[in-house]
Design an enzyme around this catalytic site. Structure first.
Site, PDB file in Angstrom:
ATOM      1  CD  GLU A  82      -2.612   1.397   2.551  1.00 16.17           C
ATOM      2  OE1 GLU A  82      -3.520   2.163   2.670  1.00 16.17           O
ATOM      3  OE2 GLU A  82      -2.748   0.059   3.307  1.00 16.17           O
TER       4      GLU A  82
ATOM      5  NE  ARG B  38       4.577  -7.958  11.275  1.00 13.76           N
ATOM      6  CZ  ARG B  38       3.964  -6.994  11.050  1.00 13.76           C
ATOM      7  NH1 ARG B  38       2.786  -6.807  10.735  1.00 13.76           N
ATOM      8  NH2 ARG B  38       4.541  -5.854  10.522  1.00 13.76           N
TER       9      ARG B  38
ATOM     10  CE  LYS C  39       3.913   0.674   4.311  1.00  9.46           C
ATOM     11  NZ  LYS C  39       3.068   0.487   3.095  1.00  9.46           N
TER      12      LYS C  39
END
Length: 562
Positions: free
Chosen positions: A36, A264, A274
């Site tokens: 994104e 992850r 982020k």
């Protein structure tokens, strides 16, 4: 150069792919990397890039770069361009042009209309608060919205009017009609469209309704013919919705994508959120997304990390479904190992102590040529000049040396790297007893050979004061002082602000002296300063007039949390 041995092997996704190819389920591999564009990529993305592009490379397939741009408030072209640059810098090339989920908005809208016509989607008027109340909990089933049984005709009319901008932001949503009693909350009539009047970086003001990520992502995969859609484990509970959507729309491609999840990356002494990285930038704790202390790819690049080193780290971090908690030392070790072979050498003195060579004789005291790398003749060599005044590291001299000290002491000898053996004859101090200068004598018979009748064990680096390049050196260290800065609880049990654990010693700028070769280096030139560590000329601030070096990593892992 890439080779297939650079990527993680013997993991479960490779087994799945090999079985799929062997059985004929898929004739070729098509993956995608779908960030994104709402921030800069970080070390976790680097692992995902190496996985998705690496698998395509290993199996002679293709990997798309697709921007999942369904959240226009936080997305912009700066992030798009930074992401493209990061992927290319890591050594990868995407198939064709970059894709954007927003390029598929017309198709996504048409599929939504089809779901309404099939009685599988409805327009809902519940507020977000009411929707949460109706949704239920992990232990209690949800209940149907009072708007769930609207007719197909009414839903089509309302959805068209939503698209045409007739209703206020947030006043209506389009939801899938699945099962409000499902044990998986993601299947309890999830929202797939919301009204949001926001300018979009790619589609401008064409749309005032935007599709949700879960709806968009699976269809984008199907449109592009993705075979293996790889994501991290937090999306495992979303996979039934991924499959439901694809099972209930006309197949946009002959190849049916499947989602597979892996753990992850959690890098200790760092953060990979982020939102929190953005906070560090916005609050001025760092100089920007590319601050060399940041775990962003652009920050690590500016720090002096190499694509090869990051690919090596990704391989060592591995791919699995179990926790992937990796210490910072593993990352630094991979970078150090790669630079050991690829970075040429120079000498630099960071904490200079003046040494006067009392028997220096112009014409007699000679310089030597030295290789830039002991194992790579092709890197060339340079002249290492000498003058009457030189600088050595202050730590390489001790009046009262500890046991085992093999450097310079009063009356002792040491070899200058690529130079002579010298002897300390006199120590000059100020009134407070601080050492200001050493007066040493040269053994002129020791250039390139051992002294006769005695052994000199110590070797120290140095630079000629007359010829040295004055440089700025930024000594970077870890940004946080604790392993998990965003997971520390206070006495009340609440999480403490992660900014409480910023390392006050994460950056220090000093003036230092280096061999004259440092005067003429381009930006982003990586070097080993002998006996000190690996350094890089700064991408932005370095110039021939003002050389600026960033410390990439020390020669050994000597970091201790304060």
């Amino acid at each position: 150069m890439l080779n297939k041995d650079q990527f993680a092997d013997n993991h479960f996704i490779r087994t799945i792919i090999e079985d799929d190819l062997k059985s004929g389920k898929h004739e070729a591999v098509q993956t995608r990397f779908p960030p994104e564009p709402n921030g800069y990529l970080h070390i976790g993305h680097a692992k995902s890039i190496c996985l998705n592009f690496g698998l395509a490379y290993i199996y002679d397939g293709l990997c798309n770069l697709r921007f999942d741009d369904t959240n226009p408030e936080k997305e912009n072209d700066e992030y798009v361009n930074a992401i493209k640059e990061d992927v290319e810098w890591l050594g990868f090339h995407w198939a064709g042009e970059p894709r954007f989920a927003s390029n598929y908005f017309d198709q996504l809208y048409d599929y939504a209309v089809g779901l309404i016509k099939d009685g599988k989607a409805y327009v809902d008027d519940l507020t977000p608060e009411e929707m949460r109340e109706y949704r239920g909990t992990l232990t209690e089933a949800g209940k149907n919205s009072p708007y769930r049984d609207r007719s197909v005709e009414e839903n089509l009319d309302l959805f068209t009017r939503m698209k045409n901008g007739e209703f206020p932001d947030g006043s209506k949503t389009l939801r899938l009609k699945i099962d409000m009693a499902s044990g998986n909350i993601n299947m309890r009539d999830p929202v797939i469209y919301r009204i949001r009047r926001t300018h979009h970086h790619n589609t401008g003001d064409k749309w005032c309704i935007y599709p949700m990520y879960d709806y968009t992502h699976c269809i984008s995969d199907a449109i592009e013919g993705i075979t293996h859609s790889l994501c991290t484990l937090e999306f495992e509970a979303h996979r039934p919705l991924y499959d439901w959507v694809l099972d209930n729309i006309p197949a946009p491609h002959a190849t049916r994508p499947r989602q597979y999840e892996f753990s992850r990356l959690e890098l200790l002494y760092s953060i990979t959120s982020k939102r929190k990285l953005n906070q560090l930038v916005s609050d001025g704790h760092v100089s920007g997304w590319d601050d060399p202390r940041m775990p962003t790819i652009s920050g690590m690049r500016r720090r002096g990390y190499t694509p090869e080193g990051l690919r090596l780290f990704a391989k060592r971090a591995g791919i699995s479904k179990s926790e992937n908690i990796v210490d910072m030392s593993v990352l630094e070790g991979a970078i150090r190992e790669e630079l050991e072979n690829s970075a040429p050498r120079l000498m630099a003195v960071l904490n200079p102590l003046k040494v006067t060579l009392t028997n220096f004789e112009a014409g007699k005291t000679q310089s030597r040529r030295a290789a830039f790398h002991p194992n790579h003749e092709e890197m060339g060599n340079r002249e290492v000049p000498v003058s009457q005044t030189i600088y050595i590291e202050a730590d390489d001299f001790a009046e009262n040396p500890p046991k085992g000290f093999k450097r310079l002491i009063p009356g002792g000898e040491v070899r200058l790297r690529h130079g002579y053996v010298i002897k300390c004859d006199e120590v000059v101090k100020d009134e407070a007893g601080n050492v200001l200068e050493l007066k040493c004598s040269i053994d002129h018979d020791t250039l390139g050979k051992n002294p006769e009748g005695r052994k000199v064990k110590g070797v120290i680096h140095w630079v000629s004061a007359e010829h040295a390049a004055e440089i700025k050196v930024r000594l970077y260290d870890r940004l946080f002082t604790v392993e998990r800065p965003d997971a520390v609880r206070g006495e009340d049990g609440e999480y403490l602000p992660f900014t409480d654990f910023l390392n006050p010693e994460s950056i220090k700028e000093i003036t230092a002296y280096a061999e004259p070769a440092a005067k003429d280096l381009p930006a982003e030139s990586r070097w080993q300063f002998e006996r000190i560590g690996y350094f890089v000329t700064d991408r932005k601030d370095h110039s021939k007039d003002t050389p600026v070096f960033n410390r990439t990593v020390t020669l050994k892992d000597s970091w201790q949390p304060k």
